[in-house]
Structure formats: C-alpha cells, structure tokens
Design a protein around this motif. Structure first.
Motif, PDB file in Angstrom:
ATOM      1  N   ALA A  69      -0.598  42.488  70.975  1.00  0.00           N
ATOM      2  CA  ALA A  69      -1.242  43.587  71.111  1.00  0.00           C
ATOM      3  C   ALA A  69      -0.543  44.590  69.721  1.00  0.00           C
ATOM      4  CB  ALA A  69      -0.619  44.096  72.265  1.00  0.00           C
ATOM      5  N   LYS A  70       0.524  43.875  69.078  1.00  0.00           N
ATOM      6  CA  LYS A  70       0.647  45.526  68.207  1.00  0.00           C
ATOM      7  C   LYS A  70       0.193  45.182  66.440  1.00  0.00           C
ATOM      8  CE  LYS A  70       5.843  44.665  69.879  1.00  0.00           C
ATOM      9  NZ  LYS A  70       7.270  44.187  68.628  1.00  0.00           N
ATOM     10  N   LEU A  71      -0.326  43.948  66.609  1.00  0.00           N
ATOM     11  CA  LEU A  71      -1.224  43.559  64.919  1.00  0.00           C
ATOM     12  C   LEU A  71      -2.680  43.969  65.871  1.00  0.00           C
ATOM     13  CD1 LEU A  71      -0.727  39.414  64.616  1.00  0.00           C
ATOM     14  CD2 LEU A  71       0.389  41.961  63.503  1.00  0.00           C
ATOM     15  N   ILE A  72      -3.173  43.338  66.849  1.00  0.00           N
ATOM     16  CA  ILE A  72      -4.699  44.386  66.896  1.00  0.00           C
ATOM     17  C   ILE A  72      -4.441  45.702  67.431  1.00  0.00           C
ATOM     18  CG2 ILE A  72      -6.153  44.349  68.750  1.00  0.00           C
ATOM     19  CD1 ILE A  72      -5.255  41.321  69.155  1.00  0.00           C
ATOM     20  N   ILE A  73      -3.791  46.889  67.869  1.00  0.00           N
ATOM     21  CA  ILE A  73      -3.626  48.092  67.636  1.00  0.00           C
ATOM     22  C   ILE A  73      -3.489  48.724  66.315  1.00  0.00           C
ATOM     23  CG2 ILE A  73      -1.480  49.920  67.663  1.00  0.00           C
ATOM     24  CD1 ILE A  73      -0.677  48.138  70.381  1.00  0.00           C
ATOM     25  N   LEU A  74      -3.090  48.197  65.175  1.00  0.00           N
ATOM     26  CA  LEU A  74      -3.021  48.282  64.065  1.00  0.00           C
ATOM     27  C   LEU A  74      -4.077  48.343  63.398  1.00  0.00           C
ATOM     28  CD1 LEU A  74       0.693  47.139  62.408  1.00  0.00           C
ATOM     29  CD2 LEU A  74       0.047  49.435  62.934  1.00  0.00           C
ATOM     30  N   GLY A  75      -4.901  47.113  63.659  1.00  0.00           N
ATOM     31  CA  GLY A  75      -6.385  47.465  63.005  1.00  0.00           C
ATOM     32  C   GLY A  75      -7.778  48.275  64.251  1.00  0.00           C
ATOM     33  N   GLY A  76      -7.182  48.278  65.407  1.00  0.00           N
ATOM     34  CA  GLY A  76      -7.772  48.791  66.034  1.00  0.00           C
ATOM     35  C   GLY A  76      -7.416  50.718  65.748  1.00  0.00           C
ATOM     36  N   ILE A  77      -6.168  50.903  65.460  1.00  0.00           N
ATOM     37  CA  ILE A  77      -6.253  52.476  64.866  1.00  0.00           C
ATOM     38  C   ILE A  77      -6.643  52.975  63.616  1.00  0.00           C
ATOM     39  CG2 ILE A  77      -5.087  53.800  63.503  1.00  0.00           C
ATOM     40  CD1 ILE A  77      -2.644  52.970  65.323  1.00  0.00           C
ATOM     41  N   ALA A  78      -6.741  51.889  62.527  1.00  0.00           N
ATOM     42  CA  ALA A  78      -8.169  52.085  60.822  1.00  0.00           C
ATOM     43  C   ALA A  78      -9.331  51.746  61.813  1.00  0.00           C
ATOM     44  CB  ALA A  78      -7.454  50.767  60.136  1.00  0.00           C
ATOM     45  N   GLY A  79      -9.533  50.730  62.488  1.00  0.00           N
ATOM     46  CA  GLY A  79     -11.153  50.530  62.925  1.00  0.00           C
ATOM     47  C   GLY A  79     -12.189  51.783  63.640  1.00  0.00           C
ATOM     48  N   ALA A  80     -10.646  52.520  64.611  1.00  0.00           N
ATOM     49  CA  ALA A  80     -11.004  53.472  65.496  1.00  0.00           C
ATOM     50  C   ALA A  80     -11.669  54.453  63.729  1.00  0.00           C
ATOM     51  CB  ALA A  80     -10.200  53.768  66.036  1.00  0.00           C
ATOM     52  N   ILE A  81     -10.793  55.065  63.171  1.00  0.00           N
ATOM     53  CA  ILE A  81     -11.005  56.148  62.226  1.00  0.00           C
ATOM     54  C   ILE A  81     -12.624  56.014  61.618  1.00  0.00           C
ATOM     55  CG2 ILE A  81     -10.180  57.151  60.187  1.00  0.00           C
ATOM     56  CD1 ILE A  81      -7.574  56.041  61.177  1.00  0.00           C
ATOM     57  N   ILE A  82     -12.202  54.589  61.030  1.00  0.00           N
ATOM     58  CA  ILE A  82     -13.818  54.100  60.322  1.00  0.00           C
ATOM     59  C   ILE A  82     -14.758  54.300  61.524  1.00  0.00           C
ATOM     60  CG2 ILE A  82     -15.174  52.799  58.534  1.00  0.00           C
ATOM     61  CD1 ILE A  82     -12.365  51.489  57.028  1.00  0.00           C
ATOM     62  N   GLY A  83     -15.240  53.719  62.395  1.00  0.00           N
ATOM     63  CA  GLY A  83     -16.402  53.913  63.404  1.00  0.00           C
ATOM     64  C   GLY A  83     -16.251  55.466  63.464  1.00  0.00           C
ATOM     65  N   SER A  84     -15.430  55.966  63.817  1.00  0.00           N
ATOM     66  CA  SER A  84     -15.746  56.951  64.617  1.00  0.00           C
ATOM     67  C   SER A  84     -16.532  58.364  63.347  1.00  0.00           C
ATOM     68  CB  SER A  84     -14.526  58.590  64.258  1.00  0.00           C
ATOM     69  OG  SER A  84     -13.626  57.440  65.887  1.00  0.00           O
ATOM     70  N   ILE A  85     -16.320  57.978  62.026  1.00  0.00           N
ATOM     71  CA  ILE A  85     -16.530  59.165  60.977  1.00  0.00           C
ATOM     72  C   ILE A  85     -17.693  58.433  60.917  1.00  0.00           C
ATOM     73  CG2 ILE A  85     -16.500  58.566  57.874  1.00  0.00           C
ATOM     74  CD1 ILE A  85     -13.444  58.483  58.415  1.00  0.00           C
ATOM     75  N   LEU A  86     -18.319  57.002  60.975  1.00  0.00           N
ATOM     76  CA  LEU A  86     -19.764  56.635  60.221  1.00  0.00           C
ATOM     77  C   LEU A  86     -20.787  57.439  61.595  1.00  0.00           C
ATOM     78  CD1 LEU A  86     -18.835  52.948  59.429  1.00  0.00           C
ATOM     79  CD2 LEU A  86     -19.152  54.690  58.048  1.00  0.00           C
ATOM     80  N   ALA A  87     -19.972  57.160  62.822  1.00  0.00           N
ATOM     81  CA  ALA A  87     -20.311  57.753  64.404  1.00  0.00           C
ATOM     82  C   ALA A  87     -21.320  58.511  63.922  1.00  0.00           C
ATOM     83  CB  ALA A  87     -20.135  57.152  65.317  1.00  0.00           C
ATOM     84  N   MET A  88     -20.159  60.277  62.912  1.00  0.00           N
ATOM     85  CA  MET A  88     -20.758  60.847  62.884  1.00  0.00           C
ATOM     86  C   MET A  88     -21.893  61.315  62.022  1.00  0.00           C
ATOM     87  SD  MET A  88     -20.103  62.949  65.355  1.00  0.00           S
ATOM     88  CE  MET A  88     -19.425  61.476  66.607  1.00  0.00           C
TER      89      MET A  88
END
Length: 116
Positions: A69-88
């Motif tokens: 979970a710890k490793l996935i959370i780190l990747g998920g945070i980075a992916g969420a930032i990039i994905g949110s910017i792209l979605a907008m």
C-alpha cells in the motif's frame, strides 16, 4: 431516487474493491447529463467516505498488506496530480471516449482472464 440507486450500486462496487467510479461516472453522465469532468469530481467526493468505510472493513478482516500500500500510495498521488491536470485540459467528448475505451479494456480483461 435515481441518484440514491446510483450511489448504492457504486458503493457496493467500491466495497468490493473494483472502483465505484466505473458505475458512478457513466451513470452521472448518461442519466443526469453531467459533463465528464464534473462527474469525475463528484466521484472523487463520493469516493472519500465510501473508501473509508471499505478500508475499515477490509482492515478488520486483515485484507490489507501495508508494505504494498505504501508504494502504491506514492505512485497514486503522483498519478492523481497528472491525471487531474490532463482531465481538465481534455475536451469532455474526448474524455468520455477515453474513459469508455478504458472501461471496455478492463471489462474485456475481466471476461477473458483465467480463474484463480
């Protein structure tokens, strides 16, 4: 009434760990004529309390491996930032298509994968 039903089904799917957004986002777009970006935003708000309840339930059953979970959370945070910017930045019609293709790929995979 339809929103409550959509939320109920989304909650069941989320509790199973599949991702309630697979139900919630298309339902909001189709049945409520909501723009894709707004539906994704609503999904994120709905996700928080639903995820907390699911997390507590799975934690009590011992279904969480925190080392993964710890490793996935780190990747998920980075992916969420990039994905949110792209979605907008993506047009809603194109975003709908991308999301639809993603759901088709996941659905096809689930249909053809070998049983464990």
């Amino acid at each position: 009434m339809i929103l409550t039903l959509i939320g109920f089904l989304s909650g069941i799917i989320s509790g199973m760990g599949i991702g309630g957004g697979t139900i919630l986002i298309p339902s909001l777009v189709i049945f409520n004529s909501m723009r894709q970006q707004y539906a994704q935003g609503v999904n994120l708000i709905v996700f928080l309390p639903v995820a907390i309840i699911a997390l507590i339930t799975h934690y009590k059953k011992g279904n969480i491996d925190f080392s993964f979970a710890k490793l996935i959370i780190l990747g998920g945070i980075a992916g969420a930032i990039i994905g949110s910017i792209l979605a907008m930045k993506i047009e809603p019609s194109k975003l709908k298509k991308f999301f639809g293709v993603f759901l088709l790929i996941v659905g096809t995979y689930e249909l053809i994968k070998k049983k464990e």
